[in-house]
Structures are given as structure tokens and as C-alpha cells.
Write a protein that holds these residues in place. Structure first.
Motif, mmCIF file in Angstrom:
data_model
loop_
_atom_site.group_PDB
_atom_site.id
_atom_site.type_symbol
_atom_site.label_atom_id
_atom_site.label_comp_id
_atom_site.label_asym_id
_atom_site.label_seq_id
_atom_site.Cartn_x
_atom_site.Cartn_y
_atom_site.Cartn_z
ATOM 1 N N PHE A 144 0.703 -1.238 -0.017
ATOM 2 C CA PHE A 144 -0.071 0.061 -0.023
ATOM 3 C C PHE A 144 0.864 1.317 0.139
ATOM 4 C CE2 PHE A 144 -2.162 3.385 2.550
ATOM 5 C CZ PHE A 144 -3.013 3.556 1.723
ATOM 6 N N LYS A 145 0.623 2.177 -0.995
ATOM 7 C CA LYS A 145 1.132 3.474 -0.871
ATOM 8 C C LYS A 145 0.058 4.286 -0.976
ATOM 9 C CE LYS A 145 5.035 6.339 -3.017
ATOM 10 N NZ LYS A 145 4.737 7.126 -2.049
ATOM 11 N N PHE A 146 0.307 5.353 -0.056
ATOM 12 C CA PHE A 146 -0.848 6.500 0.030
ATOM 13 C C PHE A 146 -0.623 7.420 -0.900
ATOM 14 C CE2 PHE A 146 -2.429 10.008 2.537
ATOM 15 C CZ PHE A 146 -3.665 10.216 2.367
ATOM 16 N N SER A 147 -1.386 7.818 -1.538
ATOM 17 C CA SER A 147 -1.393 8.724 -2.809
ATOM 18 C C SER A 147 -1.011 10.218 -2.468
ATOM 19 C CB SER A 147 -2.513 8.949 -3.880
ATOM 20 O OG SER A 147 -3.779 9.323 -2.928
ATOM 21 N N LEU A 165 0.683 14.292 3.865
ATOM 22 C CA LEU A 165 0.675 13.928 5.395
ATOM 23 C C LEU A 165 1.810 14.164 6.158
ATOM 24 C CD1 LEU A 165 -0.883 12.396 7.801
ATOM 25 C CD2 LEU A 165 -0.073 10.022 6.508
ATOM 26 N N ASP A 166 3.189 13.848 5.371
ATOM 27 C CA ASP A 166 4.156 14.162 6.030
ATOM 28 C C ASP A 166 4.605 15.640 6.390
ATOM 29 O OD1 ASP A 166 4.894 11.525 5.714
ATOM 30 O OD2 ASP A 166 6.026 11.588 3.977
ATOM 31 N N GLU A 206 2.579 19.874 12.499
ATOM 32 C CA GLU A 206 2.061 19.787 13.772
ATOM 33 C C GLU A 206 3.428 19.618 14.856
ATOM 34 O OE1 GLU A 206 -0.725 16.455 16.103
ATOM 35 O OE2 GLU A 206 0.581 15.894 14.671
ATOM 36 N N GLU A 207 4.510 19.096 14.445
ATOM 37 C CA GLU A 207 5.577 18.893 15.342
ATOM 38 C C GLU A 207 6.311 20.665 15.529
ATOM 39 O OE1 GLU A 207 6.981 16.370 17.124
ATOM 40 O OE2 GLU A 207 5.039 15.393 16.330
ATOM 41 N N VAL A 226 -7.280 14.742 9.413
ATOM 42 C CA VAL A 226 -8.121 14.541 8.412
ATOM 43 C C VAL A 226 -7.263 13.597 7.114
ATOM 44 C CG1 VAL A 226 -9.002 15.690 6.382
ATOM 45 C CG2 VAL A 226 -9.453 16.769 8.658
ATOM 46 N N MET A 227 -5.949 13.909 7.334
ATOM 47 C CA MET A 227 -5.208 13.178 6.299
ATOM 48 C C MET A 227 -4.967 11.602 6.664
ATOM 49 S SD MET A 227 -4.771 15.303 3.707
ATOM 50 C CE MET A 227 -3.561 14.039 2.879
#
Length: 144
Positions: free
Chosen positions: A4-7, A12-13, A19-20, A107-108
Motif C-alpha cells: 500500500f502506498k498512500f497517494s 501527510l508528512d 504539527e511538530e 483529516v489526512m
């Protein structure tokens, strides 16, 4: 099952990095607020100390100097209270920004989970089709 590879992995990264960064900003703002509050407490303690010393002193020249120092210290305390208020607002702003960044990341993550579930269900249905076809062919051979 294929890997699986998220498109939208890059997005997201990026949101995780954001966020960090917001967490670090919140920590910095909280440290600044603590430092300002500590400085204010020190000034208030100094003011109390001067007031107590003025009660025991009888010399006029010392009382005048203490009074001038106390007036100056009162003005600085007022300024420091304003600094503490600014630092408090800064902490609240940083907290709200962190909450917003966290929501965006969630959300992501939900989108990634949905995409993964969709891929899994598509693969399961394809596998079921292949199994049904094999069963049909096997039945057809045994029937004739």
C-alpha cells in the motif's frame, strides 16, 4: 496483497512536520510565559521586602530612597503584568494553532485509512471473483 502506498503521503508528512513545529512553538511560548511570571513574582517579593524594610527604618533619607525605589518597582510590576498577559495570549494562540494542525493531520490520516480500506476491499473482491471462477471451472469439468 500489494504494498500500500498512500497517494497523498507527502501532504501527510508535511502536515505531521507542521504539527511538530507547532508543538515546539507551544513549548517555547509556555517557557516564555513561565519566565515572565517568575520575573513578576520576584519583583513582587522585592516590593514586599522594601515595604517591610520601610516600616523599621526611621531615617528620612533612607525612607525617601526606599519610597522612590518602591514607586519605580510598582511601575515595573505593572509593565511586567502586561508582559505576562502578552505571553499568556501567545500561549493561547500557539495552543489554537497546534489544535488546528492536529485536526489537519487527523483529516489526512482518516483519508489514508479510507484509501487503504478501499484498496483492501477491491483486492478482496478481485480475489473472490478469481475463487468463484476457479470453482465454476472445477464444477464444469467434473459435471461433463
Amino acid at each position: 496483497m500489494s504494498k500500500f502506498k498512500f497517494s497523498m503521503e507527502k501532504v501527510l508528512d508535511w502536515r505531521s512536520d507542521t504539527e511538530e513545529t507547532k508543538k515546539i512553538n507551544l513549548g517555547d511560548a509556555e517557557r516564555e510565559k513561565f519566565q515572565q511570571e517568575s520575573f513578576l513574582k520576584d519583583m513582587i517579593q522585592e516590593n514586599i521586602k522594601i515595604k517591610n524594610e520601610s516600616l523599621t527604618t526611621t531615617r528620612i533619607d533612607i525612607l525617601r530612597r526606599q519610597n522612590m525605589y518602591k514607586v519605580m518597582l510598582d511601575e515595573r510590576i505593572i509593565q511586567q503584568k502586561n508582559q505576562v498577559e502578552i505571553a499568556t495570549k501567545s500561549v493561547e494562540t500557539a495552543r489554537l494553532e497546534l489544535m488546528e494542525a492536529h485536526k489537519e493531520k487527523k483529516v489526512m490520516e482518516k483519508l489514508k485509512e479510507k484509501e487503504f480500506n478501499l484498496l483492501t476491499s477491491l483486492e478482496k473482491s478481485e480475489e473472490q471473483k478469481q475463487l468463484d471462477e476457479m470453482a465454476t471451472l472445477s464444477y464444469g469439468r467434473s459435471y461433463y
